[in-house]
Design a protein around this motif. Structure first.
Motif, PDB file in Angstrom:
ATOM      1  N   GLU A  35     -75.943  56.186  48.292  1.00 36.15           N
ATOM      2  CA  GLU A  35     -75.918  54.817  47.758  1.00 36.15           C
ATOM      3  C   GLU A  35     -76.807  53.885  48.586  1.00 36.15           C
ATOM      4  O   GLU A  35     -77.474  53.003  48.040  1.00 36.15           O
ATOM      5  CB  GLU A  35     -74.482  54.295  47.701  1.00 36.15           C
ATOM      6  CG  GLU A  35     -73.646  55.021  46.667  1.00 36.15           C
ATOM      7  CD  GLU A  35     -72.150  54.830  46.833  1.00 36.15           C
ATOM      8  OE1 GLU A  35     -71.427  55.159  45.865  1.00 36.15           O
ATOM      9  OE2 GLU A  35     -71.693  54.378  47.908  1.00 36.15           O
ATOM     10  N   GLU A  37     -79.507  54.856  50.168  1.00 35.36           N
ATOM     11  CA  GLU A  37     -80.877  55.198  49.774  1.00 35.36           C
ATOM     12  C   GLU A  37     -81.236  54.586  48.420  1.00 35.36           C
ATOM     13  O   GLU A  37     -82.343  54.103  48.226  1.00 35.36           O
ATOM     14  CB  GLU A  37     -81.067  56.716  49.752  1.00 35.36           C
ATOM     15  CG  GLU A  37     -81.055  57.338  51.139  1.00 35.36           C
ATOM     16  CD  GLU A  37     -82.037  56.682  52.103  1.00 35.36           C
ATOM     17  OE1 GLU A  37     -83.227  56.507  51.741  1.00 35.36           O
ATOM     18  OE2 GLU A  37     -81.622  56.329  53.224  1.00 35.36           O
ATOM     19  N   LYS A  38     -80.296  54.593  47.472  1.00 35.87           N
ATOM     20  CA  LYS A  38     -80.550  53.972  46.171  1.00 35.87           C
ATOM     21  C   LYS A  38     -80.787  52.469  46.333  1.00 35.87           C
ATOM     22  O   LYS A  38     -81.711  51.904  45.756  1.00 35.87           O
ATOM     23  CB  LYS A  38     -79.398  54.210  45.205  1.00 35.87           C
ATOM     24  CG  LYS A  38     -79.644  53.518  43.860  1.00 35.87           C
ATOM     25  CD  LYS A  38     -78.646  53.884  42.817  1.00 35.87           C
ATOM     26  CE  LYS A  38     -78.855  53.224  41.473  1.00 35.87           C
ATOM     27  NZ  LYS A  38     -79.896  52.274  41.268  1.00 35.87           N
ATOM     28  N   MET A  39     -79.953  51.826  47.166  1.00 34.55           N
ATOM     29  CA  MET A  39     -80.121  50.388  47.402  1.00 34.55           C
ATOM     30  C   MET A  39     -81.490  50.107  48.019  1.00 34.55           C
ATOM     31  O   MET A  39     -82.193  49.191  47.599  1.00 34.55           O
ATOM     32  CB  MET A  39     -79.010  49.858  48.303  1.00 34.55           C
ATOM     33  CG  MET A  39     -79.047  48.373  48.530  1.00 34.55           C
ATOM     34  SD  MET A  39     -77.633  47.861  49.536  1.00 34.55           S
ATOM     35  CE  MET A  39     -78.010  46.134  49.729  1.00 34.55           C
ATOM     36  N   LYS A  40     -81.874  50.904  49.015  1.00 34.62           N
ATOM     37  CA  LYS A  40     -83.193  50.734  49.641  1.00 34.62           C
ATOM     38  C   LYS A  40     -84.303  50.944  48.623  1.00 34.62           C
ATOM     39  O   LYS A  40     -85.301  50.221  48.625  1.00 34.62           O
ATOM     40  CB  LYS A  40     -83.364  51.703  50.807  1.00 34.62           C
ATOM     41  CG  LYS A  40     -82.556  51.333  52.026  1.00 34.62           C
ATOM     42  CD  LYS A  40     -82.766  52.361  53.137  1.00 34.62           C
ATOM     43  CE  LYS A  40     -81.978  52.025  54.367  1.00 34.62           C
ATOM     44  NZ  LYS A  40     -82.158  53.050  55.423  1.00 34.62           N
ATOM     45  N   GLY A  41     -84.133  51.933  47.734  1.00 35.83           N
ATOM     46  CA  GLY A  41     -85.129  52.178  46.688  1.00 35.83           C
ATOM     47  C   GLY A  41     -85.236  51.006  45.732  1.00 35.83           C
ATOM     48  O   GLY A  41     -86.332  50.589  45.350  1.00 35.83           O
ATOM     49  N   ASP A  42     -84.072  50.460  45.347  1.00 37.68           N
ATOM     50  CA  ASP A  42     -84.063  49.321  44.431  1.00 37.68           C
ATOM     51  C   ASP A  42     -84.707  48.082  45.069  1.00 37.68           C
ATOM     52  O   ASP A  42     -85.311  47.266  44.388  1.00 37.68           O
ATOM     53  CB  ASP A  42     -82.640  48.990  43.987  1.00 37.68           C
ATOM     54  CG  ASP A  42     -82.036  50.057  43.078  1.00 37.68           C
ATOM     55  OD1 ASP A  42     -82.789  50.923  42.573  1.00 37.68           O
ATOM     56  OD2 ASP A  42     -80.801  50.031  42.889  1.00 37.68           O
ATOM     57  N   LEU A  43     -84.562  47.948  46.376  1.00 36.85           N
ATOM     58  CA  LEU A  43     -85.128  46.801  47.097  1.00 36.85           C
ATOM     59  C   LEU A  43     -86.498  47.111  47.699  1.00 36.85           C
ATOM     60  O   LEU A  43     -87.077  46.271  48.379  1.00 36.85           O
ATOM     61  CB  LEU A  43     -84.177  46.367  48.217  1.00 36.85           C
ATOM     62  CG  LEU A  43     -82.829  45.816  47.782  1.00 36.85           C
ATOM     63  CD1 LEU A  43     -81.931  45.604  48.989  1.00 36.85           C
ATOM     64  CD2 LEU A  43     -83.000  44.522  47.007  1.00 36.85           C
ATOM     65  N   GLY A  44     -86.998  48.311  47.444  1.00 36.79           N
ATOM     66  CA  GLY A  44     -88.205  48.816  48.086  1.00 36.79           C
ATOM     67  C   GLY A  44     -89.369  47.863  48.137  1.00 36.79           C
ATOM     68  O   GLY A  44     -89.957  47.641  49.192  1.00 36.79           O
TER      69      GLY A  44
END
Length: 95
Positions: A35, A37-44
């Protein structure tokens, strides 16, 4: 007994606490590694261009009202609300 963190999103165990801020609002959330990593990806795109904040002066180390009164008495313009500029705080501390 060790504390077990549970994801606030999925309810899965082995979560970690993550803290973040948006503007003046500060948040804490428990997320699994996936989760996070997903958050970091979404905020990338934002994280890629963001900068780390400069070290802030702790608000607990001064009384904002006192600083504003002092600044006004010394002809230093300070807004009646919001952040007090670092340069003004430094002047006040070195008075």
């Amino acid at each position: 007994m060790a504390m077990i963190r549970v994801s606030d999103i999925s309810g899965d165990r082995e979560a970690q606490e993550l803290t973040f801020s948006v503007g003046e609002s500060h948040y804490e959330i428990d997320l699994t590694d996936a989760e996070v990593e997903k958050m970091k990806g979404d905020l990338g795109m934002f994280l890629d261009v963001a900068r780390k904040p400069a070290q802030k002066v702790s608000t607990a180390s001064f009384d904002a009202k006192e600083v504003r009164v002092w600044a006004q008495k010394h002809g230093i313009e300070v807004h009646p609300q919001g952040r007090i500029p670092k340069v003004v705080l430094e002047q006040w501390k070195n008075r």
